[in-house]
Design an enzyme around this catalytic site. Structure first.
Site, PDB file in Angstrom:
ATOM      1  N   SER A  78       0.916  -1.205  -0.171  1.00 16.12           N
ATOM      2  CA  SER A  78      -0.069  -0.102  -0.021  1.00 16.12           C
ATOM      3  C   SER A  78       0.821   1.249  -0.090  1.00 16.12           C
ATOM      4  O   SER A  78       0.172   2.254   0.020  1.00 16.12           O
ATOM      5  CB  SER A  78      -0.826  -0.063   1.064  1.00 16.12           C
ATOM      6  OG  SER A  78      -1.929  -0.715   0.958  1.00 16.12           O
ATOM      7  N   LYS A 102      -0.059   3.585  -2.963  1.00 13.64           N
ATOM      8  CA  LYS A 102      -1.005   4.398  -2.899  1.00 13.64           C
ATOM      9  C   LYS A 102      -0.611   5.865  -2.835  1.00 13.64           C
ATOM     10  O   LYS A 102      -1.165   6.788  -3.397  1.00 13.64           O
ATOM     11  CB  LYS A 102      -2.158   4.169  -1.884  1.00 13.64           C
ATOM     12  CG  LYS A 102      -2.661   2.757  -1.936  1.00 13.64           C
ATOM     13  CD  LYS A 102      -3.351   2.396  -0.763  1.00 13.64           C
ATOM     14  CE  LYS A 102      -4.366   1.022  -1.000  1.00 13.64           C
ATOM     15  NZ  LYS A 102      -3.886  -0.089  -0.583  1.00 13.64           N
ATOM     16  N   TYR A 112      -4.607  -2.716  -9.837  1.00 11.09           N
ATOM     17  CA  TYR A 112      -4.101  -2.245  -8.524  1.00 11.09           C
ATOM     18  C   TYR A 112      -3.334  -3.317  -7.805  1.00 11.09           C
ATOM     19  O   TYR A 112      -2.331  -2.805  -7.170  1.00 11.09           O
ATOM     20  CB  TYR A 112      -5.469  -2.023  -7.672  1.00 11.09           C
ATOM     21  CG  TYR A 112      -5.342  -2.083  -6.198  1.00 11.09           C
ATOM     22  CD1 TYR A 112      -4.862  -1.063  -5.524  1.00 11.09           C
ATOM     23  CD2 TYR A 112      -5.627  -3.105  -5.575  1.00 11.09           C
ATOM     24  CE1 TYR A 112      -4.699  -1.214  -4.214  1.00 11.09           C
ATOM     25  CE2 TYR A 112      -5.566  -3.282  -4.236  1.00 11.09           C
ATOM     26  CZ  TYR A 112      -5.084  -2.184  -3.340  1.00 11.09           C
ATOM     27  OH  TYR A 112      -4.819  -2.337  -2.251  1.00 11.09           O
ATOM     28  N   TYR A 117      -3.610   3.096   8.143  1.00  8.98           N
ATOM     29  CA  TYR A 117      -4.723   2.245   8.201  1.00  8.98           C
ATOM     30  C   TYR A 117      -5.646   2.748   9.296  1.00  8.98           C
ATOM     31  O   TYR A 117      -5.727   3.938   9.781  1.00  8.98           O
ATOM     32  CB  TYR A 117      -4.325   0.647   8.701  1.00  8.98           C
ATOM     33  CG  TYR A 117      -3.511   0.178   7.409  1.00  8.98           C
ATOM     34  CD1 TYR A 117      -3.726   0.265   6.157  1.00  8.98           C
ATOM     35  CD2 TYR A 117      -2.293  -0.566   7.870  1.00  8.98           C
ATOM     36  CE1 TYR A 117      -3.009  -0.471   5.236  1.00  8.98           C
ATOM     37  CE2 TYR A 117      -1.551  -0.912   6.964  1.00  8.98           C
ATOM     38  CZ  TYR A 117      -1.703  -0.960   5.793  1.00  8.98           C
ATOM     39  OH  TYR A 117      -0.984  -1.394   4.768  1.00  8.98           O
ATOM     40  N   VAL A 156       1.399  -3.474   3.677  1.00  4.03           N
ATOM     41  CA  VAL A 156       1.347  -5.040   4.293  1.00  4.03           C
ATOM     42  C   VAL A 156       2.495  -5.848   4.142  1.00  4.03           C
ATOM     43  O   VAL A 156       2.745  -6.922   4.643  1.00  4.03           O
ATOM     44  CB  VAL A 156       0.076  -5.907   4.321  1.00  4.03           C
ATOM     45  CG1 VAL A 156      -1.280  -5.097   4.675  1.00  4.03           C
ATOM     46  CG2 VAL A 156      -0.271  -6.127   2.873  1.00  4.03           C
TER      47      VAL A 156
HETATM   48  N1  GLU Z   1      -2.419  -5.527  -1.829  1.00  4.30           N
HETATM   49  C1  GLU Z   1      -3.048  -5.297  -0.500  1.00  4.30           C
HETATM   50  C2  GLU Z   1      -4.507  -5.394  -0.677  1.00  4.30           C
HETATM   51  O1  GLU Z   1      -5.000  -4.771  -0.969  1.00  4.30           O
HETATM   52  C3  GLU Z   1      -2.326  -4.251   0.176  1.00  4.30           C
HETATM   53  C4  GLU Z   1      -2.761  -4.023   1.358  1.00  4.30           C
HETATM   54  C5  GLU Z   1      -1.990  -3.035   1.910  1.00  4.30           C
HETATM   55  O2  GLU Z   1      -0.582  -3.024   2.131  1.00  4.30           O
HETATM   56  O3  GLU Z   1      -2.704  -2.546   2.831  1.00  4.30           O
HETATM   57  O4  GLU Z   1      -4.983  -6.170   0.474  1.00  4.30           O
END
Ligand code: GLU
Length: 323
Positions: A70, A73, A209, A259, A277
């Protein structure tokens, strides 16, 4: 903001941080929906600092590629804001902390398909859809963006890289593994589509994504790539964003980047950050540096256990904070 870089100097301080925080036992979790991440040894720990004056300091496994997940992002949002189409994006995604888990379906349904922010999965899917309106492959565009911002453009073997596989790269096998268990992200995308907040097919947006999340980079590369956020929008090879857009991404990192533990992270570290993650965390010290720490085992909210503890100590020992 004052920097109290008292002894030891930064290089020694990072070595000390690695000594103190490299996990000795496999405490913490790994995501169940991404099989590749369960194979990473628990004792990996790296940290890198790229300064606005052009220096890079690093220690531990800072040269080992890991899955950025993530953290991607932050950079897809920067790319979306670059296009001068920010108003159409901001009518489709908000800028509020979610207070729910990053892949929650409940909030998206209750709020009629408008994600709370671009750093939860639903928001990132909207950002991906926005990018896909302009390019057939936003993941490859992101890879090019990160490669340039990390100073790795040019033939393999240049820029201090070992000849062989060029890093950053998209780990297509890891992406395929995640895609096989992406029911929840597909559900989010179908909700978005049903509410009229996705223009491309749901499956195509999720696939792109997931490939963005599967980019492999090192701590050193991520710290360099994130430098524009600490440096008024100026990256290592020129302007990326206006100073005000860079400031705004930092604000969203502070409020939404960790998060539903953004408040706890702000309390402990006092800096804007974005975690993934894969165990990485990118942190911005405005005007001074970008920091990337990586250690793969996660707390219950999905943030790197050792990485968060290390950043809390680094911020205390350097005085680096936005407060
Ligand atoms: N590819 C992971 C998902 O979409 C990313 C989650 C993350 O790093 O927050 O679940």
């Amino acid at each position: 903001m004052s920097t109290t870089l008292s002894a030891p100097p930064l290089a020694l301080l990072l070595e000390d941080i690695v000594r103190r925080h490299r996990p000795q036992q496999g405490v913490g979790g790994v995501p169940t929906n991404i099989p590749f991440l369960a194979t990473v040894p628990f004792d990996r720990f790296g940290i890198a600092v790229a300064t606005t004056s052009g220096e890079v300091f690093s220690s531990g496994d800072a040269g080992v590629p890991f899955s950025i997940q993530s953290i991607s992002k932050v950079f897809t949002l920067a790319m979306a804001l670059q296009g001068g189409r920010s108003s159409s994006l901001w009518s489709r995604v908000l800028r509020e902390p979610s207070g729910t888990s990053f892949n929650s379906l409940v909030q998206l349904e209750a709020e009629k398909g408008i994600p709370r922010n671009p750093f939860i999965n639903a928001g990132a899917l909207v950002v991906t859809d926005h990018l896909l309106e302009e390019t057939p492959d936003a993941a490859s565009q992101l890879l090019r963006f990160l490669t340039e911002q990390a100073g790795q453009a040019g033939p393999a073997g240049s820029q201090g890289q070992a000849p062989g596989r060029r890093v950053p790269f998209i780990d297509e096998a890891a992406a395929a593994g995640e895609l096989d268990s992406s029911s929840r992200n597909l559900a989010l995308a179908h909700f978005l589509k049903d509410f009229g907040n996705l223009t491309q097919p749901a499956a195509a947006v999720v696939e792109n994504y997931v490939r963005q999340c599967s980019i492999m980079m090192t701590c050193v590369q991520l710290a360099k790539a994130g430098l524009f956020l600490a440096n008024n929008g100026e990256g290592i090879s020129g302007s990326v964003l206006s100073p005000s857009e860079a400031k705004r991404i930092g604000s969203i990192m502070l409020t939404c980047g960790m998060y539903d533990a953004a408040g706890e992270f702000a309390y402990r570290v006092g800096l804007p950050g974005k975690s993934g993650v894969g165990g990485g965390i990118l942190v911005i010290v405005p005007g001074q540096c970008a920091i990337c720490v990586w250690s793969p085992r996660l707390d219950a909210k999905g943030n790197s256990l050792a990485g968060t503890a290390a950043l809390a100590e680094l911020s205390d020992r350097t005085g680096w904070s936005v407060f």
